[in-house]
Scaffold this motif. Structure first.
Motif, PDB file in Angstrom:
ATOM      1  N   TRP A  60      -2.035   8.637  12.004  1.00 12.10           N
ATOM      2  CA  TRP A  60      -2.613   8.487  10.674  1.00 12.10           C
ATOM      3  C   TRP A  60      -2.079   7.222   9.995  1.00 12.10           C
ATOM      4  O   TRP A  60      -2.831   6.440   9.443  1.00 12.10           O
ATOM      5  N   GLN A  61      -0.763   7.024  10.044  1.00 16.26           N
ATOM      6  CA  GLN A  61      -0.173   5.847   9.411  1.00 16.26           C
ATOM      7  C   GLN A  61      -0.659   4.559  10.064  1.00 16.26           C
ATOM      8  O   GLN A  61      -0.972   3.589   9.383  1.00 16.26           O
ATOM      9  N   HIS A  62      -0.730   4.531  11.380  1.00 15.99           N
ATOM     10  CA  HIS A  62      -1.167   3.331  12.090  1.00 15.99           C
ATOM     11  C   HIS A  62      -2.640   3.030  11.829  1.00 15.99           C
ATOM     12  O   HIS A  62      -3.051   1.882  11.854  1.00 15.99           O
ATOM     13  N   ALA A  63      -3.426   4.041  11.560  1.00 13.80           N
ATOM     14  CA  ALA A  63      -4.844   3.832  11.287  1.00 13.80           C
ATOM     15  C   ALA A  63      -5.105   3.374   9.858  1.00 13.80           C
ATOM     16  O   ALA A  63      -6.084   2.686   9.592  1.00 13.80           O
ATOM     17  N   MET A 110       0.840  -1.181   0.000  1.00 15.93           N
ATOM     18  CA  MET A 110       0.000   0.000   0.000  1.00 15.93           C
ATOM     19  C   MET A 110       0.880   1.237   0.000  1.00 15.93           C
ATOM     20  O   MET A 110       1.844   1.326   0.743  1.00 15.93           O
ATOM     21  N   ALA A 111       0.580   2.169  -0.821  1.00 12.61           N
ATOM     22  CA  ALA A 111       1.339   3.412  -0.904  1.00 12.61           C
ATOM     23  C   ALA A 111       1.065   4.268   0.333  1.00 12.61           C
ATOM     24  O   ALA A 111      -0.022   4.253   0.889  1.00 12.61           O
ATOM     25  N   THR A 112       2.080   4.983   0.749  1.00  8.49           N
ATOM     26  CA  THR A 112       1.940   5.851   1.904  1.00  8.49           C
ATOM     27  C   THR A 112       1.012   7.009   1.559  1.00  8.49           C
ATOM     28  O   THR A 112       1.206   7.688   0.566  1.00  8.49           O
ATOM     29  N   ARG A 113       0.010   7.211   2.375  1.00  6.11           N
ATOM     30  CA  ARG A 113      -0.912   8.327   2.155  1.00  6.11           C
ATOM     31  C   ARG A 113      -0.363   9.578   2.817  1.00  6.11           C
ATOM     32  O   ARG A 113       0.311   9.515   3.831  1.00  6.11           O
ATOM     33  N   GLU A 114      -0.694  10.694   2.240  1.00 11.14           N
ATOM     34  CA  GLU A 114      -0.286  11.984   2.794  1.00 11.14           C
ATOM     35  C   GLU A 114      -1.118  12.276   4.036  1.00 11.14           C
ATOM     36  O   GLU A 114      -2.339  12.121   4.028  1.00 11.14           O
ATOM     37  N   THR A 115      -0.456  12.665   5.104  1.00  8.36           N
ATOM     38  CA  THR A 115      -1.151  12.982   6.343  1.00  8.36           C
ATOM     39  C   THR A 115      -1.884  14.306   6.198  1.00  8.36           C
ATOM     40  O   THR A 115      -1.292  15.303   5.801  1.00  8.36           O
ATOM     41  N   ARG A 146      -2.236  -1.209   7.123  1.00 11.44           N
ATOM     42  CA  ARG A 146      -2.378  -2.484   7.821  1.00 11.44           C
ATOM     43  C   ARG A 146      -1.047  -3.209   8.002  1.00 11.44           C
ATOM     44  O   ARG A 146      -0.912  -4.050   8.876  1.00 11.44           O
ATOM     45  N   ALA A 147      -0.068  -2.916   7.176  1.00  9.13           N
ATOM     46  CA  ALA A 147       1.228  -3.586   7.257  1.00  9.13           C
ATOM     47  C   ALA A 147       1.938  -3.295   8.580  1.00  9.13           C
ATOM     48  O   ALA A 147       2.744  -4.107   9.035  1.00  9.13           O
ATOM     49  N   ILE A 148       1.658  -2.179   9.196  1.00  6.85           N
ATOM     50  CA  ILE A 148       2.307  -1.812  10.462  1.00  6.85           C
ATOM     51  C   ILE A 148       1.954  -2.806  11.555  1.00  6.85           C
ATOM     52  O   ILE A 148       2.794  -3.180  12.367  1.00  6.85           O
ATOM     53  N   HIS A 149       0.716  -3.261  11.597  1.00  5.61           N
ATOM     54  CA  HIS A 149       0.259  -4.166  12.656  1.00  5.61           C
ATOM     55  C   HIS A 149       0.230  -5.632  12.218  1.00  5.61           C
ATOM     56  O   HIS A 149      -0.199  -6.484  12.967  1.00  5.61           O
ATOM     57  N   ARG A 150       0.689  -5.915  11.024  1.00  6.36           N
ATOM     58  CA  ARG A 150       0.608  -7.265  10.477  1.00  6.36           C
ATOM     59  C   ARG A 150       1.401  -8.279  11.308  1.00  6.36           C
ATOM     60  O   ARG A 150       1.008  -9.425  11.422  1.00  6.36           O
ATOM     61  N   ASN A 151       2.513  -7.875  11.920  1.00  3.91           N
ATOM     62  CA  ASN A 151       3.348  -8.814  12.659  1.00  3.91           C
ATOM     63  C   ASN A 151       2.898  -9.048  14.104  1.00  3.91           C
ATOM     64  O   ASN A 151       3.521  -9.823  14.816  1.00  3.91           O
TER      65      ASN A 151
END
Length: 55
Positions: A15-18, A1-6, A21-26
């Motif tokens: 914003w990124q954590h919300a 997923m491309a990084t969205r602009e805050t 999904r890759a951040i919480h995948r592990n």
């Protein structure tokens, strides 16, 4: 997923954590993200509180 602009006025970390999904995948099932928990307990250091028109 491309990084969205805050959006303006939003915390970049929150914003990124919300939205990424890759951040919480592990994390284990029903596991807590230490960074998210820290934000819930201590508040968001990146966001400036809005001034209330009442004060």
């Amino acid at each position: 997923m491309a990084t969205r602009e805050t959006p303006p006025g939003e915390c970049p970390q929150c914003w990124q954590h919300a939205h990424d999904r890759a951040i919480h995948r592990n994390l284990k099932p029903r596991g807590d993200c230490p960074q998210c928990v820290d934000h819930m307990i201590n508040g968001c250091p990146n966001k400036v509180p809005k001034k209330s028109p009442w004060w």
